[in-house]
Design a protein around this motif. Structure first.
Motif, mmCIF file in Angstrom:
data_model
loop_
_atom_site.group_PDB
_atom_site.id
_atom_site.type_symbol
_atom_site.label_atom_id
_atom_site.label_comp_id
_atom_site.label_asym_id
_atom_site.label_seq_id
_atom_site.Cartn_x
_atom_site.Cartn_y
_atom_site.Cartn_z
ATOM 1 N N ALA A 71 0.833 -1.202 0.000
ATOM 2 C CA ALA A 71 0.000 0.000 0.000
ATOM 3 C C ALA A 71 0.870 1.257 0.000
ATOM 4 O O ALA A 71 0.554 2.244 -0.678
ATOM 5 N N ASP A 72 1.965 1.224 0.761
ATOM 6 C CA ASP A 72 2.897 2.358 0.729
ATOM 7 C C ASP A 72 3.464 2.548 -0.667
ATOM 8 O O ASP A 72 3.600 3.677 -1.158
ATOM 9 N N GLN A 73 3.782 1.423 -1.319
ATOM 10 C CA GLN A 73 4.327 1.486 -2.668
ATOM 11 C C GLN A 73 3.300 2.029 -3.656
ATOM 12 O O GLN A 73 3.628 2.788 -4.568
ATOM 13 N N ALA A 74 2.034 1.635 -3.464
ATOM 14 C CA ALA A 74 0.988 2.065 -4.394
ATOM 15 C C ALA A 74 0.772 3.570 -4.353
ATOM 16 O O ALA A 74 0.277 4.153 -5.324
ATOM 17 N N GLY A 75 1.134 4.233 -3.257
ATOM 18 C CA GLY A 75 0.938 5.670 -3.150
ATOM 19 C C GLY A 75 2.074 6.498 -3.714
ATOM 20 O O GLY A 75 2.006 7.734 -3.688
ATOM 21 N N LYS A 76 3.095 5.868 -4.245
ATOM 22 C CA LYS A 76 4.238 6.604 -4.792
ATOM 23 C C LYS A 76 3.917 7.166 -6.177
ATOM 24 O O LYS A 76 3.206 6.553 -6.969
ATOM 25 N N MET A 77 4.459 8.363 -6.447
ATOM 26 C CA MET A 77 4.327 8.949 -7.785
ATOM 27 C C MET A 77 5.221 8.199 -8.771
ATOM 28 O O MET A 77 6.209 7.565 -8.391
ATOM 29 N N LEU A 107 13.665 16.261 -19.867
ATOM 30 C CA LEU A 107 13.106 15.653 -18.647
ATOM 31 C C LEU A 107 11.624 15.414 -18.895
ATOM 32 O O LEU A 107 10.904 16.320 -19.331
ATOM 33 N N GLU A 108 11.170 14.189 -18.611
ATOM 34 C CA GLU A 108 9.788 13.803 -18.915
ATOM 35 C C GLU A 108 9.113 13.267 -17.656
ATOM 36 O O GLU A 108 9.694 12.503 -16.900
ATOM 37 N N GLN A 109 7.874 13.718 -17.433
ATOM 38 C CA GLN A 109 7.118 13.282 -16.269
ATOM 39 C C GLN A 109 5.687 12.952 -16.683
ATOM 40 O O GLN A 109 5.039 13.755 -17.351
ATOM 41 N N THR A 110 5.221 11.771 -16.267
ATOM 42 C CA THR A 110 3.838 11.367 -16.531
ATOM 43 C C THR A 110 3.002 11.632 -15.296
ATOM 44 O O THR A 110 3.354 11.209 -14.191
ATOM 45 N N PHE A 111 1.897 12.329 -15.487
ATOM 46 C CA PHE A 111 0.967 12.642 -14.399
ATOM 47 C C PHE A 111 -0.280 11.780 -14.565
ATOM 48 O O PHE A 111 -0.932 11.819 -15.602
ATOM 49 N N GLU A 112 -0.577 10.988 -13.515
ATOM 50 C CA GLU A 112 -1.758 10.133 -13.556
ATOM 51 C C GLU A 112 -2.999 10.968 -13.272
ATOM 52 O O GLU A 112 -3.094 11.617 -12.229
ATOM 53 N N LEU A 113 -3.946 10.930 -14.171
ATOM 54 C CA LEU A 113 -5.173 11.688 -14.035
ATOM 55 C C LEU A 113 -6.313 10.784 -13.553
ATOM 56 O O LEU A 113 -6.202 9.560 -13.593
ATOM 57 N N ARG A 117 -3.675 7.388 -8.661
ATOM 58 C CA ARG A 117 -2.745 7.051 -7.580
ATOM 59 C C ARG A 117 -3.459 6.983 -6.231
ATOM 60 O O ARG A 117 -3.258 6.053 -5.457
ATOM 61 N N ALA A 118 -4.311 7.953 -5.958
ATOM 62 C CA ALA A 118 -5.028 7.961 -4.678
ATOM 63 C C ALA A 118 -5.960 6.764 -4.565
ATOM 64 O O ALA A 118 -6.043 6.114 -3.517
#
Length: 428
Positions: A71-77, A107-113, A117-118
């Motif tokens: 669960a801790d891992q699942a909350g990581k960005m 630099l590339e970043q994917t944002f989960e919409l 993540r929550a």
């Protein structure tokens, strides 16, 4: 005596632990304890050993910790990506060499919409809560097995003592018959007959002692020990209830907690599966250098996958089916526990009536009949068959009392386990 091998396991309440609460091991630290090899086993001691060292409980507790870590891992960005591109070198013509090289650092970043993540973290937390509930259910079942086996061990010990007393009683009868044969008042075959009966009783006493040892091993195996380092319980106390008509609260039963936790976990998994259908946004930024002119330029980019072929709808639908199944299981579990409670109360009433009847009527009557028949035989008024039958009735009555006491204690343990009463509420 073989009937005493059919139970489960258990232990009595010790004064040293009276009123003390033992913390559940499913969410706390795991430790190990050793029983006092010189002290008789108690219910408190066995329960504490189960909580501290039961392999099944410890495995379930470790699984709970593993799911908490997940669960801790699942909350990581998601991690960003860094890239370096070198273009327009070692080509032909003007692109020969490195004079026209273009170097890009990005630099590339994917944002989960869609709250992926929550929702994923909440679903993982619910799985950890489900694992904790399952651990407590395993603990409750193991403690129940321990209590049943404890009272079986207690009955086996009482039976071994009773068998030895019966052997002494048989020796007394043999001596009486021997005196009558020596006096010419009885035929020699009567002595042979009573000696054969005495040998059978001695064999039963040996079997009873072996049964005690076997039950000790069965009980010790519940906390993962291959050697029982304790002596059998000696207290003859039995549990009592304030009222047999009381209806206990089943809402705190671990099986119902598991069903409810499973419902929560399945519902949150459904939400997480639905959120996967929302495309994620990937943002990239970088710096490009042109070697030919020595100039620099910034880069900015956006990308979104097109949800044309896969929107995760089938996975969300499957999660919905499991959520419906979990809700049905809650209702079924409630009904099953209520039915088990009513059955346990009925069984307990019958066990109490049987114990009272055997202790207050059957055993005293059988003892009185044997004493009268032995006196009559010594005086020549009764034959040996009548005396042996009376002794057999006395032995059977004594065994029945021991078995009835064991059954009564076991039935109380089953009912208290269902309603979460002592000692299953942690209060020993």
């Amino acid at each position: 005596m073989k009937n005493f091998r059919k139970g489960a396991c258990g232990v009595l309440i010790a004064a040293a632990f009276s009123g003390a609460a033992i913390a559940a091991p499913c969410d706390g630290p795991i430790d190990t304890r050793l029983l006092d090899a010189d002290a008789p086993l108690t219910l408190a001691g066995a329960f504490e050993q189960i909580r501290a060292a039961s392999p099944e409980v410890r495995r379930a507790a470790l699984e709970t910790r593993a799911r908490q870590a997940e669960a801790d891992q699942a909350g990581k960005m998601l991690n960003p990506s860094i890239g370096l591109e070198v273009e327009n070198f070692s080509g032909s013509g003007p692109l020969n060499g490195f004079d026209k090289v273009e170097t890009t650092l990005s630099l590339e970043q994917t944002f989960e919409l869609g709250g992926k993540r929550a929702k994923r973290e909440r679903a993982a937390r619910a799985e950890a809560a489900l694992s904790s509930a399952e651990c407590k259910a395993i603990l409750r079942e193991t403690l129940l097995q321990a209590s049943l086996l404890f009272f079986e061990l207690k009955a086996a010990q009482e039976l071994a003592v009773y068998a030895q007393e019966s052997a002494d009683l048989s020796a007394q009868l043999t001596e009486t018959v021997s005196k009558r044969v020596d006096a010419g008042a009885a035929a020699p075959p009567e002595l042979s007959r009573v000696q054969a009966e005495q040998a059978s009783v001695k064999a039963a006493a040996l079997r009873a002692r072996a049964n005690v040892e076997q039950t000790k091993y069965d009980l010790a195996a519940l906390w993962g020990s291959d050697e029982p380092v304790f002596t059998p319980p000696t207290d003859k106390a039995i549990y009592t209830l304030n009222t047999l008509g009381a209806v206990g609260d089943l809402n705190s039963h671990p099986a119902l907690a598991v069903a409810r936790a499973d419902t929560d976990a399945r519902a949150l998994q459904q939400e997480a599966a639905r959120s996967v259908g929302m495309p994620d946004l990937t943002v990239s930024a970088g710096l490009r250098r042109f070697e030919e002119s020595g100039d620099n330029a910034l880069l900015l980019g956006f990308s979104v996958p097109l949800p044309i072929f896969d929107r995760n709808r089938d996975a969300a639908r499957a999660a919905g089916y499991r959520a419906d199944s979990a809700r049905i299981n809650v209702v079924a579990t409630k009904a099953r526990l209520r039915s088990q409670q009513q059955a346990a109360m009925s069984q307990l009433r019958a066990s109490q009536a049987r114990l009272d009847l055997l202790e207050k009527e059957a055993l005293p009557a059988a003892r009185s009949a044997y004493e009268a028949s032995l006196t009559g035989y010594s005086a020549g008024r009764f034959n040996l068959t009548t005396t042996l039958d009376a002794r057999k009735s006395l032995l059977n009555a004594g065994v029945s009392v021991i078995d009835a006491r064991r059954t009564f204690n076991a039935d109380i343990m089953r009912l208290n386990s269902l309603i979460g009463a002592a000692p299953f509420d942690g209060d020993l």
